[in-house]
Design a protein around this motif. Structure first.
Motif, PDB file in Angstrom:
ATOM      1  N   LYS A 192       0.866  -1.181   0.000  1.00 17.08           N
ATOM      2  CA  LYS A 192       0.000   0.000   0.000  1.00 17.08           C
ATOM      3  C   LYS A 192       0.900   1.227   0.000  1.00 17.08           C
ATOM      4  O   LYS A 192       1.611   1.483   0.981  1.00 17.08           O
ATOM      5  N   LEU A 193       0.879   1.975  -1.078  1.00 16.15           N
ATOM      6  CA  LEU A 193       1.767   3.124  -1.210  1.00 16.15           C
ATOM      7  C   LEU A 193       1.520   4.174  -0.140  1.00 16.15           C
ATOM      8  O   LEU A 193       2.435   4.905   0.240  1.00 16.15           O
ATOM      9  N   ASP A 194       0.292   4.267   0.384  1.00 11.87           N
ATOM     10  CA  ASP A 194      -0.014   5.241   1.433  1.00 11.87           C
ATOM     11  C   ASP A 194       0.769   4.969   2.712  1.00 11.87           C
ATOM     12  O   ASP A 194       0.898   5.856   3.555  1.00 11.87           O
ATOM     13  N   ASP A 195       1.280   3.750   2.877  1.00 10.13           N
ATOM     14  CA  ASP A 195       2.039   3.397   4.083  1.00 10.13           C
ATOM     15  C   ASP A 195       3.489   3.883   4.029  1.00 10.13           C
ATOM     16  O   ASP A 195       4.201   3.800   5.027  1.00 10.13           O
ATOM     17  N   PHE A 196       3.934   4.380   2.885  1.00  4.55           N
ATOM     18  CA  PHE A 196       5.341   4.754   2.713  1.00  4.55           C
ATOM     19  C   PHE A 196       5.449   6.175   2.194  1.00  4.55           C
ATOM     20  O   PHE A 196       4.650   6.606   1.374  1.00  4.55           O
ATOM     21  N   ARG A 197       6.465   6.887   2.674  1.00  2.98           N
ATOM     22  CA  ARG A 197       6.629   8.276   2.236  1.00  2.98           C
ATOM     23  C   ARG A 197       8.027   8.611   1.740  1.00  2.98           C
ATOM     24  O   ARG A 197       8.333   9.768   1.477  1.00  2.98           O
ATOM     25  N   SER A 198       8.878   7.606   1.627  1.00  2.63           N
ATOM     26  CA  SER A 198      10.225   7.885   1.154  1.00  2.63           C
ATOM     27  C   SER A 198      10.839   6.663   0.495  1.00  2.63           C
ATOM     28  O   SER A 198      10.348   5.544   0.630  1.00  2.63           O
ATOM     29  N   VAL A 199      11.931   6.908  -0.229  1.00 11.56           N
ATOM     30  CA  VAL A 199      12.746   5.869  -0.855  1.00 11.56           C
ATOM     31  C   VAL A 199      14.166   6.070  -0.339  1.00 11.56           C
ATOM     32  O   VAL A 199      14.637   7.206  -0.260  1.00 11.56           O
ATOM     33  N   ALA A 200      14.826   4.973   0.012  1.00 12.63           N
ATOM     34  CA  ALA A 200      16.212   5.062   0.491  1.00 12.63           C
ATOM     35  C   ALA A 200      17.102   4.100  -0.277  1.00 12.63           C
ATOM     36  O   ALA A 200      16.690   2.984  -0.595  1.00 12.63           O
ATOM     37  N   ILE A 201      18.309   4.552  -0.580  1.00 13.60           N
ATOM     38  CA  ILE A 201      19.383   3.668  -1.042  1.00 13.60           C
ATOM     39  C   ILE A 201      20.075   3.246   0.249  1.00 13.60           C
ATOM     40  O   ILE A 201      20.783   4.041   0.876  1.00 13.60           O
ATOM     41  N   TRP A 202      19.811   2.032   0.678  1.00 11.66           N
ATOM     42  CA  TRP A 202      20.144   1.577   2.024  1.00 11.66           C
ATOM     43  C   TRP A 202      21.274   0.555   2.018  1.00 11.66           C
ATOM     44  O   TRP A 202      21.201  -0.446   1.311  1.00 11.66           O
ATOM     45  N   CYS A 203      22.294   0.797   2.827  1.00 13.45           N
ATOM     46  CA  CYS A 203      23.368  -0.175   3.023  1.00 13.45           C
ATOM     47  C   CYS A 203      22.951  -1.057   4.193  1.00 13.45           C
ATOM     48  O   CYS A 203      23.020  -0.643   5.351  1.00 13.45           O
ATOM     49  N   ASP A 204      22.488  -2.257   3.867  1.00  9.56           N
ATOM     50  CA  ASP A 204      21.961  -3.163   4.881  1.00  9.56           C
ATOM     51  C   ASP A 204      23.060  -3.691   5.804  1.00  9.56           C
ATOM     52  O   ASP A 204      22.797  -4.009   6.953  1.00  9.56           O
ATOM     53  N   ARG A 205      24.258  -3.773   5.310  1.00  3.95           N
ATOM     54  CA  ARG A 205      25.353  -4.293   6.135  1.00  3.95           C
ATOM     55  C   ARG A 205      25.687  -3.354   7.293  1.00  3.95           C
ATOM     56  O   ARG A 205      25.993  -3.786   8.395  1.00  3.95           O
ATOM     57  N   PHE A 206      25.641  -2.036   7.054  1.00  3.78           N
ATOM     58  CA  PHE A 206      26.043  -1.077   8.080  1.00  3.78           C
ATOM     59  C   PHE A 206      24.885  -0.204   8.576  1.00  3.78           C
ATOM     60  O   PHE A 206      25.106   0.751   9.327  1.00  3.78           O
TER      61      PHE A 206
END
Length: 194
Positions: A168-182
């Motif tokens: 559901k797009l209403d549940d999200f308000r941003s996009v992140a380029i995320w480094c999952d390791r750190f």
């Protein structure tokens, strides 16, 4: 005096052993060579009709409304639902994001003109967190709700990431380029209605 030399030798051997172990663990974990590597991915806009420009003819290529063979292809452009501009967090990051609805009803997150650093274990996340300019990006987007759309395909270029129909797009308000390791954001964009 020979005792001091023996102790000195033992200390050097121990220090060398520790350095080898630290290097063996740190190199695969931190992958420092990624600071000097780039991967460019240039995917076409979803739903666009591909045009072949390889020809010996001097006449420019044309796109017909219907292909001459095969199933009918929709030429309707994707509908832009949400947009945003990437800002820098832990690493210099630029580009734009858009959530598109394709003619078949499916949705895609599109990164355009992405320019960021390469890094280990980079993901593309939808998040419910606010995007705060000037913040380093540590532990920002993993504190709330997020949806992993997959591994970052490349640190430069144009890329598409499928958004599952259950999201559901209403549940999200941003996009992140995320480094999952750190647990750090390289860059992020606030999503706004188009």
């Amino acid at each position: 005096m020979p005792r001091l030399t023996t102790r000195w030798r033992a200390a050097l051997i121990a220090a060398a052993a520790v350095a080898v172990v630290v290097t063996a663990v740190a190199l695969p974990l931190f992958q420092p060579w990624r600071l000097f590597t780039d991967k460019v991915v240039d995917e076409a806009l979803p739903g666009a009709v591909p045009i072949s420009t390889q020809s010996s003819s001097t006449t420019p290529p044309t796109v017909s409304e219907k292909p001459s063979t095969g199933p009918e292809v929709s030429t309707a452009p994707p509908e832009v639902l949400l947009t945003g501009k990437l800002i820098t967090h832990e690493h210099a990051t630029e580009g734009t994001v858009a959530v598109l609805r394709l003619a078949d009803g499916s949705r895609v997150l599109r990164l355009e003109n992405l320019d960021t650093s390469d890094g280990p274990d980079l993901k593309v996340w939808l998040s419910d967190a606010a995007v705060v300019p000037g913040r380093p990006g540590w532990h920002v987007f993993d504190d709330g709700r997020y949806r992993n759309l997959g591994s970052l395909k490349g640190n430069h270029g144009n890329q598409n990431y499928a958004i599952p129909s259950t999201v559901k797009l209403d549940d999200f308000r941003s996009v992140a380029i995320w480094c999952d390791r750190f647990n750090v954001s390289f860059g992020a964009a606030e999503l706004k209605a188009a």
